[in-house]
Design a protein around this motif. Structure first.
Motif, PDB file in Angstrom:
ATOM      1  N   GLY A  29     -16.250  22.377 -15.454  1.00  0.00           N
ATOM      2  CA  GLY A  29     -15.560  22.389 -16.739  1.00  0.00           C
ATOM      3  C   GLY A  29     -14.046  22.328 -16.674  1.00  0.00           C
ATOM      4  N   VAL A  30     -13.493  22.003 -15.516  1.00  0.00           N
ATOM      5  CA  VAL A  30     -12.035  21.885 -15.418  1.00  0.00           C
ATOM      6  C   VAL A  30     -11.667  20.435 -15.722  1.00  0.00           C
ATOM      7  CG1 VAL A  30     -10.001  22.261 -13.994  1.00  0.00           C
ATOM      8  CG2 VAL A  30     -12.071  23.615 -13.578  1.00  0.00           C
ATOM      9  N   VAL A  31     -10.820  20.248 -16.711  1.00  0.00           N
ATOM     10  CA  VAL A  31     -10.458  18.891 -17.115  1.00  0.00           C
ATOM     11  C   VAL A  31      -9.152  18.483 -16.442  1.00  0.00           C
ATOM     12  CG1 VAL A  31     -10.065  17.327 -19.061  1.00  0.00           C
ATOM     13  CG2 VAL A  31     -11.562  19.320 -19.336  1.00  0.00           C
ATOM     14  N   ILE A  32      -9.239  17.468 -15.604  1.00  0.00           N
ATOM     15  CA  ILE A  32      -8.065  17.027 -14.854  1.00  0.00           C
ATOM     16  C   ILE A  32      -7.833  15.543 -15.080  1.00  0.00           C
ATOM     17  CG2 ILE A  32      -7.035  16.767 -12.559  1.00  0.00           C
ATOM     18  CD1 ILE A  32      -8.708  19.202 -11.671  1.00  0.00           C
ATOM     19  N   ASP A  33      -6.602  15.227 -15.395  1.00  0.00           N
ATOM     20  CA  ASP A  33      -6.185  13.828 -15.508  1.00  0.00           C
ATOM     21  C   ASP A  33      -5.603  13.459 -14.143  1.00  0.00           C
ATOM     22  OD1 ASP A  33      -5.109  11.398 -16.166  1.00  0.00           O
ATOM     23  OD2 ASP A  33      -3.492  12.215 -17.416  1.00  0.00           O
ATOM     24  N   TRP A  34      -6.433  12.836 -13.312  1.00  0.00           N
ATOM     25  CA  TRP A  34      -6.017  12.549 -11.937  1.00  0.00           C
ATOM     26  C   TRP A  34      -5.075  11.358 -11.895  1.00  0.00           C
ATOM     27  CZ3 TRP A  34      -7.316  16.032  -8.353  1.00  0.00           C
ATOM     28  CH2 TRP A  34      -8.459  16.824  -8.558  1.00  0.00           C
ATOM     29  N   GLU A  35      -3.958  11.528 -11.218  1.00  0.00           N
ATOM     30  CA  GLU A  35      -3.050  10.394 -11.000  1.00  0.00           C
ATOM     31  C   GLU A  35      -3.316   9.887  -9.583  1.00  0.00           C
ATOM     32  OE1 GLU A  35       0.809  10.743 -12.986  1.00  0.00           O
ATOM     33  OE2 GLU A  35       1.694  10.262 -11.034  1.00  0.00           O
ATOM     34  N   MET A  36      -3.984   8.727  -9.492  1.00  0.00           N
ATOM     35  CA  MET A  36      -4.405   8.202  -8.193  1.00  0.00           C
ATOM     36  C   MET A  36      -3.260   7.465  -7.508  1.00  0.00           C
ATOM     37  SD  MET A  36      -7.862   8.574  -8.037  1.00  0.00           S
ATOM     38  CE  MET A  36      -8.856   7.176  -7.572  1.00  0.00           C
ATOM     39  N   VAL A  37      -2.929   7.864  -6.297  1.00  0.00           N
ATOM     40  CA  VAL A  37      -1.885   7.166  -5.537  1.00  0.00           C
ATOM     41  C   VAL A  37      -2.353   6.934  -4.095  1.00  0.00           C
ATOM     42  CG1 VAL A  37       0.056   8.005  -6.933  1.00  0.00           C
ATOM     43  CG2 VAL A  37      -0.756   9.366  -4.991  1.00  0.00           C
ATOM     44  N   ASP A  38      -1.673   6.009  -3.434  1.00  0.00           N
ATOM     45  CA  ASP A  38      -2.085   5.629  -2.081  1.00  0.00           C
ATOM     46  C   ASP A  38      -1.208   6.266  -1.012  1.00  0.00           C
ATOM     47  OD1 ASP A  38      -4.015   3.769  -3.054  1.00  0.00           O
ATOM     48  OD2 ASP A  38      -2.383   2.365  -3.484  1.00  0.00           O
ATOM     49  N   ASN A  45      -1.529  -2.516   3.362  1.00  0.00           N
ATOM     50  CA  ASN A  45      -1.675  -3.856   2.789  1.00  0.00           C
ATOM     51  C   ASN A  45      -1.004  -3.987   1.426  1.00  0.00           C
ATOM     52  OD1 ASN A  45      -2.920  -5.023   4.920  1.00  0.00           O
ATOM     53  ND2 ASN A  45      -5.010  -4.697   4.156  1.00  0.00           N
ATOM     54  N   LYS A  46      -1.213  -2.989   0.599  1.00  0.00           N
ATOM     55  CA  LYS A  46      -0.706  -3.049  -0.775  1.00  0.00           C
ATOM     56  C   LYS A  46       0.794  -2.752  -0.850  1.00  0.00           C
ATOM     57  CE  LYS A  46      -2.099  -0.890  -5.065  1.00  0.00           C
ATOM     58  NZ  LYS A  46      -2.975   0.202  -5.497  1.00  0.00           N
ATOM     59  N   HIS A  47       1.264  -1.806  -0.053  1.00  0.00           N
ATOM     60  CA  HIS A  47       2.642  -1.328  -0.213  1.00  0.00           C
ATOM     61  C   HIS A  47       3.544  -1.628   0.985  1.00  0.00           C
ATOM     62  CE1 HIS A  47       1.327   1.141  -3.701  1.00  0.00           C
ATOM     63  NE2 HIS A  47       0.241   1.335  -2.973  1.00  0.00           N
ATOM     64  N   GLY A  48       2.958  -2.067   2.105  1.00  0.00           N
ATOM     65  CA  GLY A  48       3.764  -2.334   3.290  1.00  0.00           C
ATOM     66  C   GLY A  48       4.267  -1.077   3.986  1.00  0.00           C
ATOM     67  N   THR A  49       3.739   0.070   3.574  1.00  0.00           N
ATOM     68  CA  THR A  49       4.131   1.330   4.202  1.00  0.00           C
ATOM     69  C   THR A  49       2.965   2.309   4.081  1.00  0.00           C
ATOM     70  OG1 THR A  49       5.522   3.295   3.961  1.00  0.00           O
ATOM     71  CG2 THR A  49       5.281   1.936   2.014  1.00  0.00           C
ATOM     72  N   THR A  50       2.935   3.308   4.981  1.00  0.00           N
ATOM     73  CA  THR A  50       1.856   4.287   4.894  1.00  0.00           C
ATOM     74  C   THR A  50       2.172   5.393   3.880  1.00  0.00           C
ATOM     75  OG1 THR A  50       2.871   5.407   6.778  1.00  0.00           O
ATOM     76  CG2 THR A  50       1.008   3.968   7.255  1.00  0.00           C
ATOM     77  N   LEU A  51       3.432   5.441   3.456  1.00  0.00           N
ATOM     78  CA  LEU A  51       3.805   6.488   2.491  1.00  0.00           C
ATOM     79  C   LEU A  51       4.730   5.916   1.409  1.00  0.00           C
ATOM     80  CD1 LEU A  51       3.452   9.442   1.764  1.00  0.00           C
ATOM     81  CD2 LEU A  51       5.350  10.009   3.259  1.00  0.00           C
ATOM     82  N   PRO A  52       4.145   5.293   0.376  1.00  0.00           N
ATOM     83  CA  PRO A  52       4.958   4.677  -0.690  1.00  0.00           C
ATOM     84  C   PRO A  52       5.766   5.725  -1.467  1.00  0.00           C
ATOM     85  CG  PRO A  52       2.637   3.999  -0.842  1.00  0.00           C
ATOM     86  CD  PRO A  52       2.702   5.109   0.155  1.00  0.00           C
ATOM     87  N   ASP A  53       6.949   5.306  -1.956  1.00  0.00           N
ATOM     88  CA  ASP A  53       7.807   6.205  -2.739  1.00  0.00           C
ATOM     89  C   ASP A  53       7.080   6.767  -3.955  1.00  0.00           C
ATOM     90  OD1 ASP A  53       9.873   5.843  -1.005  1.00  0.00           O
ATOM     91  OD2 ASP A  53      10.891   4.294  -2.213  1.00  0.00           O
ATOM     92  N   GLU A  54       6.265   5.899  -4.602  1.00  0.00           N
ATOM     93  CA  GLU A  54       5.606   6.354  -5.836  1.00  0.00           C
ATOM     94  C   GLU A  54       4.630   7.497  -5.562  1.00  0.00           C
ATOM     95  OE1 GLU A  54       3.811   2.380  -6.680  1.00  0.00           O
ATOM     96  OE2 GLU A  54       1.919   3.480  -6.703  1.00  0.00           O
ATOM     97  N   THR A  55       4.130   7.565  -4.341  1.00  0.00           N
ATOM     98  CA  THR A  55       3.230   8.661  -3.979  1.00  0.00           C
ATOM     99  C   THR A  55       4.002   9.979  -3.942  1.00  0.00           C
ATOM    100  OG1 THR A  55       1.825   7.164  -2.734  1.00  0.00           O
ATOM    101  CG2 THR A  55       1.673   9.500  -2.158  1.00  0.00           C
ATOM    102  N   ILE A  56       5.159   9.940  -3.278  1.00  0.00           N
ATOM    103  CA  ILE A  56       6.020  11.126  -3.215  1.00  0.00           C
ATOM    104  C   ILE A  56       6.470  11.533  -4.631  1.00  0.00           C
ATOM    105  CG2 ILE A  56       8.273  11.973  -2.414  1.00  0.00           C
ATOM    106  CD1 ILE A  56       6.425  11.767  -0.125  1.00  0.00           C
ATOM    107  N   GLU A  57       6.855  10.509  -5.437  1.00  0.00           N
ATOM    108  CA  GLU A  57       7.324  10.807  -6.807  1.00  0.00           C
ATOM    109  C   GLU A  57       6.235  11.482  -7.633  1.00  0.00           C
ATOM    110  OE1 GLU A  57       8.759   7.016  -8.220  1.00  0.00           O
ATOM    111  OE2 GLU A  57      10.275   7.033  -6.608  1.00  0.00           O
ATOM    112  N   SER A  58       5.000  10.949  -7.499  1.00  0.00           N
ATOM    113  CA  SER A  58       3.884  11.517  -8.263  1.00  0.00           C
ATOM    114  C   SER A  58       3.674  12.991  -7.890  1.00  0.00           C
ATOM    115  CB  SER A  58       2.609  10.712  -7.993  1.00  0.00           C
ATOM    116  OG  SER A  58       1.483  11.391  -8.496  1.00  0.00           O
ATOM    117  N   ILE A  59       3.715  13.295  -6.598  1.00  0.00           N
ATOM    118  CA  ILE A  59       3.490  14.676  -6.169  1.00  0.00           C
ATOM    119  C   ILE A  59       4.632  15.574  -6.645  1.00  0.00           C
ATOM    120  CG2 ILE A  59       3.114  16.221  -4.195  1.00  0.00           C
ATOM    121  CD1 ILE A  59       2.113  13.716  -2.655  1.00  0.00           C
ATOM    122  N   ARG A  60       5.881  15.063  -6.544  1.00  0.00           N
ATOM    123  CA  ARG A  60       7.033  15.862  -7.003  1.00  0.00           C
ATOM    124  C   ARG A  60       6.914  16.174  -8.485  1.00  0.00           C
ATOM    125  NH1 ARG A  60      11.265  13.394  -3.298  1.00  0.00           N
ATOM    126  NH2 ARG A  60      11.411  15.025  -1.713  1.00  0.00           N
TER     127      ARG A  60
END
Ligand code: NAI
Ligand code: MG
Length: 335
Positions: A29-38, A45-60
């Protein structure tokens, strides 16, 4: 209430075990809006890096993340993504509760210990050099700042959870400067917590003691490398890597993930054990104030495991990940 939380599915069995955890949280019953990042090998392949900036931004932004294991490609000039994540976000405490309360144990006495592993320095600083042909050097960095804050995290947690003892693990008899500094720092912090017993143990003895008499340990604080090794050892006492959760905590942000890696040997076969990730998600629920839902999942898991039905192969059964999850969700609905 809807929570916004970052989800990194990860590599190998990562997508299998994180989607299992999502189903379980939803069932509770926990409602979570998951923000999926790579992140990880899958992001290249998609980002040319193993740790894209948008991933760090999403977590921050969200301050909380659930993460599957990441594969760091070996020998292609990539730095460990996990180490990078922990350093970038200053997730200095890696917390790993190891419990036999779930009913899986090879020991007679119950095991209930919590490992506090320093997460930002030590031999993981990545300072490695070939100083001459055939001669290499890896630097072990130990600082007063990092040692003191992991010690404080361990003692503070021990106090809040009414724990009785903290062990500091070291090899200061050999590494007098580096492990010596670590010990000095833990000792100083220990003095601020007179109600908690404090002991020191040399890492090799700790390994043996943990196998022979794991019940003597309560809270254990270690440097990065010792923490990595001793926590896998401890996991082996309670059913293996498939059942041990973890949290990487800093002052701002927390990432929850199992102790295990991407398990390439079983990836894609649908037989990965999702319990470690489900329990990591449970730690996350407590962190965001959903303790009741976490208690319900935990209780359901104990009921489920007691039946010894629908266990994955690592626990001696023949069930798939989905069958395990379905069996667990059935119990959650009953509670
Ligand atoms: P691993 O933990 O992936 O696998 C070790 C053994 O445990 C394998 O036999 C595997 O099948 C089994 N295992 C692990 N998790 C399991 C689960 N949930 N259910 C059933 N069996 C499970 O460790 P390994 O092989 O050393 O590393 C593989 C990759 O994972 C490497 O690329 C490594 O860098 C990465 N890794 C990532 C971590 C993270 O993202 N936090 C942590 C550890 C490793
Ligand atoms: Mg490890």
């Amino acid at each position: 209430k809807v929570y916004q939380i970052t989800l990194i599915p990860g590599d190998g069995i990562g997508p299998e075990v994180t989607s299992a955890a999502r189903k379980v949280l939803a069932a509770a019953g926990v409602v979570i809006d998951w923000e999926m990042v790579d992140a990880g090998a899958g992001a290249i392949n998609k980002h040319g890096t193993t740790l894209p900036d948008e991933t760090i931004e999403s977590i921050r932004k969200n301050k909380v993340a659930l993460k599957g294991p990441l594969t760091t490609p070996i020998g292609e000039g990539f730095k460990s993504v996990n180490v990078q994540l922990r350093k970038t976000l200053d997730l200095y405490a890696n917390i790993r509760p190891v419990r036999s309360a779930l009913g899986i144990t090879f020991q007679h006495k119950p095991i209930d210990l919590v490992i506090f592993r320093e997460n930002t320095e030590d031999l993981y600083a990545g300072l490695e050099y070939e100083i001459a042909p055939g001669v290499t050097q890896s630097l072990k960095i130990i600082t007063e700042k990092a040692s003191t804050r992991i010690a404080r995290a361990a003692f503070e947690w021990a106090r809040q959870n009414k724990r009785k003892m903290v062990h500091a693990v070291h090899k200061a008899n050999i590494m007098k400067k580096s492990d010596g500094l670590f010990l000095d720092c833990v000792r100083k912090v220990a003095k601020e917590y007179p109600e908690i017993a404090y002991k020191e143990i040399i890492v090799d003895n700790c390994a043996m003691q943990m196998v022979m008499r794991p019940d003597q340990f309560d809270v254990v604080v270690l440097g990065n490398l010792y923490g990595d090794i001793i926590s896998d050892l401890a996991a082996g006492l309670v059913g293996g890597l498939g059942v041990v959760p973890g949290a990487n905590i800093g002052d701002e942000v927390a990432i929850f993930e199992s102790v295990h890696g991407s398990a390439p040997d079983i990836a894609g076969k649908g037989v990965a054990n999702p319990i470690a990730t489900i329990l990591s998600a449970n730690m996350m629920l407590r962190h965001i104030g959903e303790g009741k839902a976490a208690d319900r999942i935990q209780a359901a898991l104990v009921l489920f495991l007691a039946e010894r039905k629908h266990l994955t192969p690592d626990l001696g059964g023949r069930a798939t990940t989905d069958e395990l999850v379905d069996g667990l969700i059935e119990k959650i609905k009953m509670l």
